[in-house]
Motif scaffolding. Structure first.
Motif, PDB file in Angstrom:
ATOM      1  N   LEU A 136       5.629  -4.540  -3.832  1.00 61.83           N
ATOM      2  CA  LEU A 136       5.250  -4.312  -2.435  1.00 61.83           C
ATOM      3  C   LEU A 136       3.955  -3.520  -2.318  1.00 61.83           C
ATOM      4  CD1 LEU A 136       6.126  -4.988   0.401  1.00 61.83           C
ATOM      5  CD2 LEU A 136       7.454  -2.863   0.480  1.00 61.83           C
ATOM      6  N   GLY A 137       3.679  -2.625  -3.250  1.00 63.79           N
ATOM      7  CA  GLY A 137       2.429  -1.886  -3.217  1.00 63.79           C
ATOM      8  C   GLY A 137       1.230  -2.812  -3.339  1.00 63.79           C
ATOM      9  N   SER A 138       1.302  -3.761  -4.263  1.00 68.22           N
ATOM     10  CA  SER A 138       0.222  -4.733  -4.419  1.00 68.22           C
ATOM     11  C   SER A 138       0.092  -5.606  -3.183  1.00 68.22           C
ATOM     12  CB  SER A 138       0.474  -5.606  -5.655  1.00 68.22           C
ATOM     13  OG  SER A 138       0.370  -4.848  -6.838  1.00 68.22           O
ATOM     14  N   LEU A 139       1.226  -6.013  -2.612  1.00 63.82           N
ATOM     15  CA  LEU A 139       1.195  -6.899  -1.449  1.00 63.82           C
ATOM     16  C   LEU A 139       0.549  -6.208  -0.251  1.00 63.82           C
ATOM     17  CD1 LEU A 139       1.974  -9.574  -0.133  1.00 63.82           C
ATOM     18  CD2 LEU A 139       4.216  -8.563   0.405  1.00 63.82           C
ATOM     19  N   ILE A 140       0.915  -4.958   0.009  1.00 61.87           N
ATOM     20  CA  ILE A 140       0.402  -4.253   1.177  1.00 61.87           C
ATOM     21  C   ILE A 140      -1.060  -3.846   0.975  1.00 61.87           C
ATOM     22  CG2 ILE A 140       0.601  -2.134   2.540  1.00 61.87           C
ATOM     23  CD1 ILE A 140       3.600  -2.273   2.172  1.00 61.87           C
ATOM     24  N   LEU A 141      -1.377  -3.353  -0.207  1.00 65.92           N
ATOM     25  CA  LEU A 141      -2.692  -2.756  -0.415  1.00 65.92           C
ATOM     26  C   LEU A 141      -3.759  -3.745  -0.861  1.00 65.92           C
ATOM     27  CD1 LEU A 141      -1.453   0.499  -2.139  1.00 65.92           C
ATOM     28  CD2 LEU A 141      -2.485   0.333   0.121  1.00 65.92           C
ATOM     29  N   THR A 142      -3.358  -4.841  -1.500  1.00 71.83           N
ATOM     30  CA  THR A 142      -4.346  -5.835  -1.936  1.00 71.83           C
ATOM     31  C   THR A 142      -4.098  -7.205  -1.333  1.00 71.83           C
ATOM     32  OG1 THR A 142      -3.115  -6.574  -3.905  1.00 71.83           O
ATOM     33  CG2 THR A 142      -4.502  -4.593  -4.135  1.00 71.83           C
ATOM     34  N   HIS A 143      -2.978  -7.363  -0.593  1.00 75.84           N
ATOM     35  CA  HIS A 143      -2.601  -8.640   0.004  1.00 75.84           C
ATOM     36  C   HIS A 143      -2.411  -9.715  -1.059  1.00 75.84           C
ATOM     37  CE1 HIS A 143      -4.188  -7.576   4.313  1.00 75.84           C
ATOM     38  NE2 HIS A 143      -3.314  -6.709   3.834  1.00 75.84           N
ATOM     39  N   SER A 144      -1.906  -9.304  -2.203  1.00 74.99           N
ATOM     40  CA  SER A 144      -1.580 -10.247  -3.279  1.00 74.99           C
ATOM     41  C   SER A 144      -0.383  -9.688  -4.041  1.00 74.99           C
ATOM     42  CB  SER A 144      -2.763 -10.442  -4.230  1.00 74.99           C
ATOM     43  OG  SER A 144      -2.960  -9.290  -5.013  1.00 74.99           O
ATOM     44  N   LEU A 145       0.226 -10.543  -4.877  1.00 75.90           N
ATOM     45  CA  LEU A 145       1.392 -10.120  -5.642  1.00 75.90           C
ATOM     46  C   LEU A 145       1.082  -9.838  -7.102  1.00 75.90           C
ATOM     47  CD1 LEU A 145       4.115 -12.547  -4.234  1.00 75.90           C
ATOM     48  CD2 LEU A 145       3.936 -10.089  -3.831  1.00 75.90           C
ATOM     49  N   ASP A 146      -0.183  -9.946  -7.486  1.00 79.60           N
ATOM     50  CA  ASP A 146      -0.512  -9.741  -8.893  1.00 79.60           C
ATOM     51  C   ASP A 146      -1.601  -8.690  -9.125  1.00 79.60           C
ATOM     52  OD1 ASP A 146      -2.519 -11.207  -7.769  1.00 79.60           O
ATOM     53  OD2 ASP A 146      -2.521 -12.808  -9.264  1.00 79.60           O
ATOM     54  N   LYS A 147      -2.369  -8.336  -8.101  1.00 76.55           N
ATOM     55  CA  LYS A 147      -3.427  -7.345  -8.290  1.00 76.55           C
ATOM     56  C   LYS A 147      -2.839  -5.938  -8.341  1.00 76.55           C
ATOM     57  CE  LYS A 147      -7.051 -10.029  -5.988  1.00 76.55           C
ATOM     58  NZ  LYS A 147      -8.024 -10.052  -4.866  1.00 76.55           N
TER      59      LYS A 147
ATOM     60  N   TRP B 175       0.498   7.007 -10.245  1.00 75.69           N
ATOM     61  CA  TRP B 175      -0.168   7.725 -11.332  1.00 75.69           C
ATOM     62  C   TRP B 175      -0.736   6.818 -12.410  1.00 75.69           C
ATOM     63  CZ3 TRP B 175      -1.467  12.729 -11.182  1.00 75.69           C
ATOM     64  CH2 TRP B 175      -0.858  13.522 -10.185  1.00 75.69           C
ATOM     65  N   GLU B 176      -0.055   5.743 -12.739  1.00 76.89           N
ATOM     66  CA  GLU B 176      -0.563   4.891 -13.806  1.00 76.89           C
ATOM     67  C   GLU B 176      -0.031   3.469 -13.669  1.00 76.89           C
ATOM     68  OE1 GLU B 176       0.793   6.041 -17.706  1.00 76.89           O
ATOM     69  OE2 GLU B 176       2.543   7.048 -16.866  1.00 76.89           O
ATOM     70  N   ASN B 177      -0.843   2.535 -14.148  1.00 81.37           N
ATOM     71  CA  ASN B 177      -0.447   1.130 -14.203  1.00 81.37           C
ATOM     72  C   ASN B 177       0.113   0.815 -15.583  1.00 81.37           C
ATOM     73  OD1 ASN B 177      -1.254   0.123 -11.557  1.00 81.37           O
ATOM     74  ND2 ASN B 177      -3.363   0.522 -12.218  1.00 81.37           N
ATOM     75  N   HIS B 178       1.042  -0.123 -15.622  1.00 80.54           N
ATOM     76  CA  HIS B 178       1.683  -0.522 -16.878  1.00 80.54           C
ATOM     77  C   HIS B 178       1.332  -1.978 -17.156  1.00 80.54           C
ATOM     78  CE1 HIS B 178       4.023   3.210 -16.910  1.00 80.54           C
ATOM     79  NE2 HIS B 178       4.281   2.982 -15.617  1.00 80.54           N
ATOM     80  N   GLY B 179       0.434  -2.163 -18.115  1.00 85.92           N
ATOM     81  CA  GLY B 179       0.030  -3.516 -18.472  1.00 85.92           C
ATOM     82  C   GLY B 179      -0.569  -4.247 -17.294  1.00 85.92           C
ATOM     83  N   ASP B 180      -0.070  -5.451 -17.071  1.00 80.96           N
ATOM     84  CA  ASP B 180      -0.531  -6.260 -15.938  1.00 80.96           C
ATOM     85  C   ASP B 180       0.485  -6.290 -14.802  1.00 80.96           C
ATOM     86  OD1 ASP B 180      -2.858  -6.918 -17.297  1.00 80.96           O
ATOM     87  OD2 ASP B 180      -1.944  -8.650 -18.283  1.00 80.96           O
ATOM     88  N   GLU B 181       1.445  -5.360 -14.822  1.00 77.81           N
ATOM     89  CA  GLU B 181       2.490  -5.352 -13.800  1.00 77.81           C
ATOM     90  C   GLU B 181       1.905  -5.045 -12.427  1.00 77.81           C
ATOM     91  OE1 GLU B 181       5.568  -2.659 -14.742  1.00 77.81           O
ATOM     92  OE2 GLU B 181       6.050  -3.579 -16.683  1.00 77.81           O
ATOM     93  N   PRO B 182       2.346  -5.757 -11.392  1.00 74.75           N
ATOM     94  CA  PRO B 182       1.911  -5.419 -10.023  1.00 74.75           C
ATOM     95  C   PRO B 182       2.349  -4.009  -9.659  1.00 74.75           C
ATOM     96  CG  PRO B 182       2.972  -7.569 -10.105  1.00 74.75           C
ATOM     97  CD  PRO B 182       3.226  -6.925 -11.438  1.00 74.75           C
ATOM     98  N   THR B 183       1.691  -3.431  -8.704  1.00 71.39           N
ATOM     99  CA  THR B 183       1.967  -2.060  -8.295  1.00 71.39           C
ATOM    100  C   THR B 183       3.152  -2.001  -7.339  1.00 71.39           C
ATOM    101  OG1 THR B 183      -0.385  -1.537  -8.482  1.00 71.39           O
ATOM    102  CG2 THR B 183       0.994   0.012  -7.258  1.00 71.39           C
ATOM    103  N   PRO B 184       4.157  -1.190  -7.630  1.00 72.27           N
ATOM    104  CA  PRO B 184       5.277  -1.042  -6.681  1.00 72.27           C
ATOM    105  C   PRO B 184       4.885  -0.130  -5.532  1.00 72.27           C
ATOM    106  CG  PRO B 184       5.623   0.390  -8.551  1.00 72.27           C
ATOM    107  CD  PRO B 184       4.360  -0.393  -8.847  1.00 72.27           C
ATOM    108  N   LEU B 185       5.657  -0.192  -4.465  1.00 70.35           N
ATOM    109  CA  LEU B 185       5.473   0.735  -3.351  1.00 70.35           C
ATOM    110  C   LEU B 185       6.496   1.852  -3.488  1.00 70.35           C
ATOM    111  CD1 LEU B 185       4.153   1.456  -0.599  1.00 70.35           C
ATOM    112  CD2 LEU B 185       6.031   0.201   0.483  1.00 70.35           C
ATOM    113  N   ILE B 186       6.004   3.074  -3.547  1.00 67.52           N
ATOM    114  CA  ILE B 186       6.898   4.222  -3.618  1.00 67.52           C
ATOM    115  C   ILE B 186       7.199   4.663  -2.192  1.00 67.52           C
ATOM    116  CG2 ILE B 186       7.190   6.579  -4.457  1.00 67.52           C
ATOM    117  CD1 ILE B 186       5.242   5.967  -6.677  1.00 67.52           C
ATOM    118  N   LEU B 187       8.428   4.403  -1.769  1.00 66.27           N
ATOM    119  CA  LEU B 187       8.807   4.778  -0.403  1.00 66.27           C
ATOM    120  C   LEU B 187       8.879   6.295  -0.261  1.00 66.27           C
ATOM    121  CD1 LEU B 187      11.602   2.202   0.493  1.00 66.27           C
ATOM    122  CD2 LEU B 187       9.268   2.297   1.375  1.00 66.27           C
ATOM    123  N   PHE B 188       9.612   6.920  -1.171  1.00 64.57           N
ATOM    124  CA  PHE B 188       9.800   8.361  -1.113  1.00 64.57           C
ATOM    125  C   PHE B 188       9.720   8.920  -2.529  1.00 64.57           C
ATOM    126  CE2 PHE B 188      12.360   6.535   2.359  1.00 64.57           C
ATOM    127  CZ  PHE B 188      11.683   7.095   3.435  1.00 64.57           C
TER     128      PHE B 188
END
Length: 480
Positions: A292-303, A260-273
């Protein structure tokens, strides 16, 4: 009723009919290629097991093909009856693409299907094999055009809008739109995987009931090799498809992730459930994995991944549905990969055909490919909402404007007719599956094949009323 409007019923009706229809082409695509492989192996090795399997699965293919054609005709009519405004707006693009499918794939399939099903003892072996291959190619060409049309609705390009209508200006751009290659590969591969587990489940069913012969073992072996190789490939294709969707339909990805929303520059988590709540604009009971959300969806740990609150409420897909439909698809995909790996381990220990826990897993995984296809299709189509042509035409503006009563009556009629008609067809197809391939062990048989005396079983007379298979031996044929 239930807070639904006529538009909602029109959408449900289309979803219902396409959910029935998509199952048949998926199995048709996979079985057509499987039959081509079986006949090719028989011609190369002269192993009668492949010939008997060809006869067995060709009956099921014929029934499935017929139901696919019938259910597909209804889909075409619905564009004119329930979605006439869409047809008026985008028919100059979707109409020709669907026509190309008829002129190429359907005519190709129709031209060679009769030879494939009824020409086994009437034409030469090479010509019959050529007919089987042409039918298989026809199913893939059909997939090409259908996915080109649907993908254009997801990522439209190559057009101009003149007087409120889409005018094609570049057909290559229309056909090879940004999402088309990924969606074509994803759907075709899904059809092969679904067919593999359908075939493997059939073999497991017979092995669990003590019917163990070379044909049944070959069915299971070929199915598990396909699962082992193609299921991981499907996961890779899905990853590329996800990156493409993030680029062109970021709201869909945000809804799929329940983000739903990003917090500052924090990477995006993966919501399992969790449970995305569209009114509260949050995902309740979320179980998250940081980064993990950033890693899977953008292939990076900071985007960061775009969030739903970055889009106006009227432009947001229903996250509650696509969040879970996507996870059903991914969860089944992981089970498919696990099943393939387990089969490899059992194959090395020579227990592939005797491990009852594995056979039960293979049995229950039979419908997994079809369920995953439906879940993926729901994710794709509901995730495109509220657009029928993404960014160009809203679904609410595409319907024909029928009344609630009219849509209710037709929806009820569709449900009753479909369950009666296709329920009977599926029941008959499962009856054929339960019979299994006919093997005349210990009996002297002629070599069979195109141009030989052996007469193939006819698809619609494979099962007699008493549940026994029709005898197609040369002696009985002569008596008849």
């Amino acid at each position: 009723m239930f807070g639904l409007e006529a538009l909602d019923l029109a959408r449900i009706q289309f979803a219902f009919t396409i959910s029935f229809h998509i199952l048949f082409p998926a199995i048709t695509i996979g079985l057509a290629s499987y039959l081509a492989v079986l006949e090719g192996l028989w011609l190369k090795t002269h192993n009668d097991t492949y010939r008997d399997l060809y006869h067995f699965w060709s009956k099921i293919f014929a029934v499935n093909f017929g139901m696919g054609v019938v259910s597909g005709l209804v889909m075409a009519y619905q564009f004119g009856t329930n979605w006439s405004r869409f047809s008026d707006f985008a028919g100059s693009v979707t109409g020709p693409l669907l026509t190309y499918e008829v002129l190429t794939a359907f005519f190709l399939e129709a031209g060679f299907l009769g030879v494939m099903l009824f020409g086994w003892n009437k034409v030469g072996r090479k010509l019959h094999f050529f007919a089987t291959v042409m039918v298989a190619i026809g199913t893939l060409i059909s997939t090409f055009w259908i996915l080109a049309s649907n993908s254009w609705m997801q990522t439209p390009q190559g057009y101009e809008i003149v007087n409120g209508q889409v005018i094609p200006v570049d057909w290559l751009a229309i056909i090879f739109n940004p999402s088309f290659p990924y969606r074509l590969m994803h759907m075709a591969t899904a059809a092969f995987v679904a067919t593999a587990f359908f075939v493997g489940s059939s073999a497991a069913w017979h092995l669990l009931r003590g019917k163990d012969n070379p044909a049944i073992r070959t069915m299971l072996s070929m199915a598990m090799w396909m699962a082992l190789i193609v299921a991981p490939i499907q996961a890779v294709i899905g990853d590329f498809h996800g990156l493409n969707t993030l680029k062109h339909q970021p709201a869909k990805i945000a809804a799929i992730e329940g983000h739903w929303e990003n917090h500052g520059d924090e990477p995006t988590p993966l919501i399992l459930f969790g449970w995305p709540d569209m009114k509260a604009e949050k995902t309740k009971f979320a179980v998250e994995i940081p980064y993990l959300g950033s890693l899977i969806l953008t292939h990076s740990l900071d985007k960061q991944v775009p969030a739903l609150k970055e889009f106006p409420p009227e432009d947001r897909p229903n996250s509650t549905i696509v969040f879970w439909s996507f996870r059903v698809m991914v969860g089944l995909g992981m089970l498919m990969i696990f099943t393939g790996l387990w089969s490899l381990w059992l194959r090395k220990s020579d227990k592939l055909y005797t491990s009852r826990p594995f056979l039960y897993l293979a049995l229950w995984m039979g419908p997994s490919g079809l369920i995953a296809i439906l879940a993926g299709w729901f994710t794709t189509e509901i995730g495109r909402q509220p657009w029928v042509v993404y960014g160009l035409m809203r679904t609410a503006d595409a319907s024909s404007g029928h009344s609630f009563v009219q849509m209710s009556i037709t929806l009820i009629m569709f449900v009753v007719v479909y369950f009666a008609l296709f329920g009977a067809g599926l029941g008959y197809m499962m009856r054929l599956v339960r019979k299994g391939p006919k093997i005349d062990e210990g009996k002297e048989t002629n070599e069979g094949g195109p141009g030989q005396k052996r007469t193939p079983a006819r698809p619609l007379s494979a099962a007699d009323d008493d549940g026994t298979e029709a005898d197609n031996s040369p002696s009985l044929t002569k008596e008849i």
